[in-house]
Design an enzyme around this catalytic site. Structure first.
Site, PDB file in Angstrom:
ATOM      1  N   ARG A 123      -6.671   5.791  -7.460  1.00 41.86           N
ATOM      2  CA  ARG A 123      -6.483   7.246  -7.468  1.00 41.86           C
ATOM      3  C   ARG A 123      -6.658   7.812  -8.878  1.00 41.86           C
ATOM      4  O   ARG A 123      -7.301   8.855  -9.069  1.00 41.86           O
ATOM      5  CB  ARG A 123      -5.116   7.594  -6.894  1.00 41.86           C
ATOM      6  CG  ARG A 123      -4.977   7.186  -5.429  1.00 41.86           C
ATOM      7  CD  ARG A 123      -3.533   7.125  -4.966  1.00 41.86           C
ATOM      8  NE  ARG A 123      -2.905   8.442  -4.976  1.00 41.86           N
ATOM      9  CZ  ARG A 123      -1.630   8.637  -4.636  1.00 41.86           C
ATOM     10  NH1 ARG A 123      -0.871   7.616  -4.274  1.00 41.86           N
ATOM     11  NH2 ARG A 123      -1.128   9.862  -4.658  1.00 41.86           N
ATOM     12  N   LEU A 146       0.858  -1.169   0.000  1.00 45.33           N
ATOM     13  CA  LEU A 146       0.000   0.000   0.000  1.00 45.33           C
ATOM     14  C   LEU A 146       0.900   1.225   0.000  1.00 45.33           C
ATOM     15  O   LEU A 146       1.985   1.208   0.577  1.00 45.33           O
ATOM     16  CB  LEU A 146      -0.899   0.034   1.243  1.00 45.33           C
ATOM     17  CG  LEU A 146      -1.980  -1.043   1.362  1.00 45.33           C
ATOM     18  CD1 LEU A 146      -2.701  -0.918   2.702  1.00 45.33           C
ATOM     19  CD2 LEU A 146      -2.973  -0.966   0.209  1.00 45.33           C
ATOM     20  N   ASP A 147       0.438   2.302  -0.631  1.00 47.02           N
ATOM     21  CA  ASP A 147       1.196   3.549  -0.612  1.00 47.02           C
ATOM     22  C   ASP A 147       1.412   4.016   0.824  1.00 47.02           C
ATOM     23  O   ASP A 147       0.637   3.671   1.727  1.00 47.02           O
ATOM     24  CB  ASP A 147       0.448   4.639  -1.379  1.00 47.02           C
ATOM     25  CG  ASP A 147       0.375   4.360  -2.876  1.00 47.02           C
ATOM     26  OD1 ASP A 147       1.210   3.592  -3.368  1.00 47.02           O
ATOM     27  OD2 ASP A 147      -0.530   4.913  -3.531  1.00 47.02           O
ATOM     28  N   ARG A 148       2.425   4.839   1.039  1.00 47.04           N
ATOM     29  CA  ARG A 148       2.735   5.350   2.365  1.00 47.04           C
ATOM     30  C   ARG A 148       1.504   5.965   3.035  1.00 47.04           C
ATOM     31  O   ARG A 148       1.270   5.762   4.223  1.00 47.04           O
ATOM     32  CB  ARG A 148       3.834   6.421   2.263  1.00 47.04           C
ATOM     33  CG  ARG A 148       4.246   6.998   3.625  1.00 47.04           C
ATOM     34  CD  ARG A 148       5.041   8.285   3.444  1.00 47.04           C
ATOM     35  NE  ARG A 148       6.299   8.057   2.749  1.00 47.04           N
ATOM     36  CZ  ARG A 148       7.440   7.762   3.361  1.00 47.04           C
ATOM     37  NH1 ARG A 148       7.480   7.644   4.675  1.00 47.04           N
ATOM     38  NH2 ARG A 148       8.535   7.586   2.653  1.00 47.04           N
TER      39      ARG A 148
END
Length: 303
Positions: free
Chosen positions: A235, A134-136
């Site tokens: 996104r 997962l992204d930060r």
């Protein structure tokens, strides 16, 4: 933070094939199912010297089962993550925002390093093997392999093993569509910005299903189900719908009501790589996502 405990274990030998939960209930003189589950989830059972919490873990004749009625030996606490599920082969965690799934530079604090430290301090001879990321600034559920065998099976059979991955997003503006799908081809440019094309642009095909859960004139709460797992897929696809994720500094429109990227991986269903058991994990919608609706007088609930 780790608070060490030294519980006393009672040793049992498996005399006939069964599953772990009923074995614990019988071994401890017929204790209730809920008490046996609490002992398992609290880290109070070891099978052949390995901690196991899986209720239907298969036991075969001759296995050694150690049971402690005390609470788990180590109380794990971290502001970055919490452990949702753990057995000898895998660990499922809920990640907070502000931390990477794995390090991008040597020695960097990340979920993997926190888990490796936890394994070391709980005397487990294993490491956290990254399966997906997962992204930060995205929160939610992640599974890590604790053995290379589990990691390899998950990595090479990911699309067949994972049966459901869903996210919750707080999107900018009123989402008029109650449900639908977005499909496109995603490709990065030299600046690592992901671009979406309705026709094949040499990138990777991506398909996202969405369902509007709640909406006002300013915000929409959207459930998203991935058919493909491409970089920045949700996104970019919400940007395609003209309702970007709130707090998205890369693909958003500047709408940032709660000071974070409003994307949370709330559901993860998959087949266990070793036992083939179908596992289901689900977390609550972040309270901060819901807080924006309390101040909106024009709220309506989508059917």
């Amino acid at each position: 933070m780790y608070n060490p405990r030294k519980p006393q274990y009672t040793l049992f030998t498996v005399r006939e094939a069964t599953e772990l939960l009923p074995f614990v209930m019988k071994a401890l003189d017929g204790i209730s199912r809920s008490k046996a589950k609490a002992i398992l989830s609290g880290g109070g059972v070891r099978v052949d010297r390995r901690n196991v919490s899986q209720h239907d873990f298969p036991l075969t004749v001759g296995m050694k089962v150690e049971i402690s009625k005390q609470k788990q030996r180590f109380h794990f606490q971290s502001k970055y993550l919490k452990i949702v599920y753990e057995d000898a082969q895998i660990i499922v965690i809920e990640k907070n925002i502000g931390i990477l799934s794995m390090a991008s530079t040597q020695g960097q604090l990340c979920v993997k390093s926190i888990l490796d430290d936890y394994f070391h301090k709980t005397r487990q001879k294993c490491a956290a093997h990254v399966v997906h990321r997962l992204d930060r600034d995205t929160s939610g559920l992640l599974v890590y392999g604790k053995t290379m065998e589990a990691e390899q099976i998950l990595e090479h059979n990911w699309r067949q093993i994972v049966t459901d991955r869903r996210y919750i997003a707080l999107a900018s503006g009123r989402m008029e569509q109650k449900k639908g799908s977005v499909e496109s081809w995603l490709k990065d440019n030299k600046a690592y910005i992901t671009y979406s094309s309705p026709t094949d642009n040499g990138g990777k095909y991506a398909l996202t299903h969405f369902r509007t859960l709640r909406t006002t004139d300013r915000y929409s709460l959207v459930e998203l189900k991935l058919e493909t797992g491409r970089k920045n897929q949700i996104r970019v696809h919400l940007q395609d719908l003209k309702h970007p994720v709130c707090g998205d500094i890369k693909y958003g429109n500047g709408d940032d009501p709660i000071g974070r990227l409003c994307l949370h991986a709330f559901r993860l269903d998959f087949y266990h790589p070793i036992t083939n058991e179908h596992l289901h994990f689900e977390t609550a919608v972040p309270k901060a996502f819901l807080s924006v609706f309390r101040s909106e007088s024009s709220e309506k609930t989508a059917d």
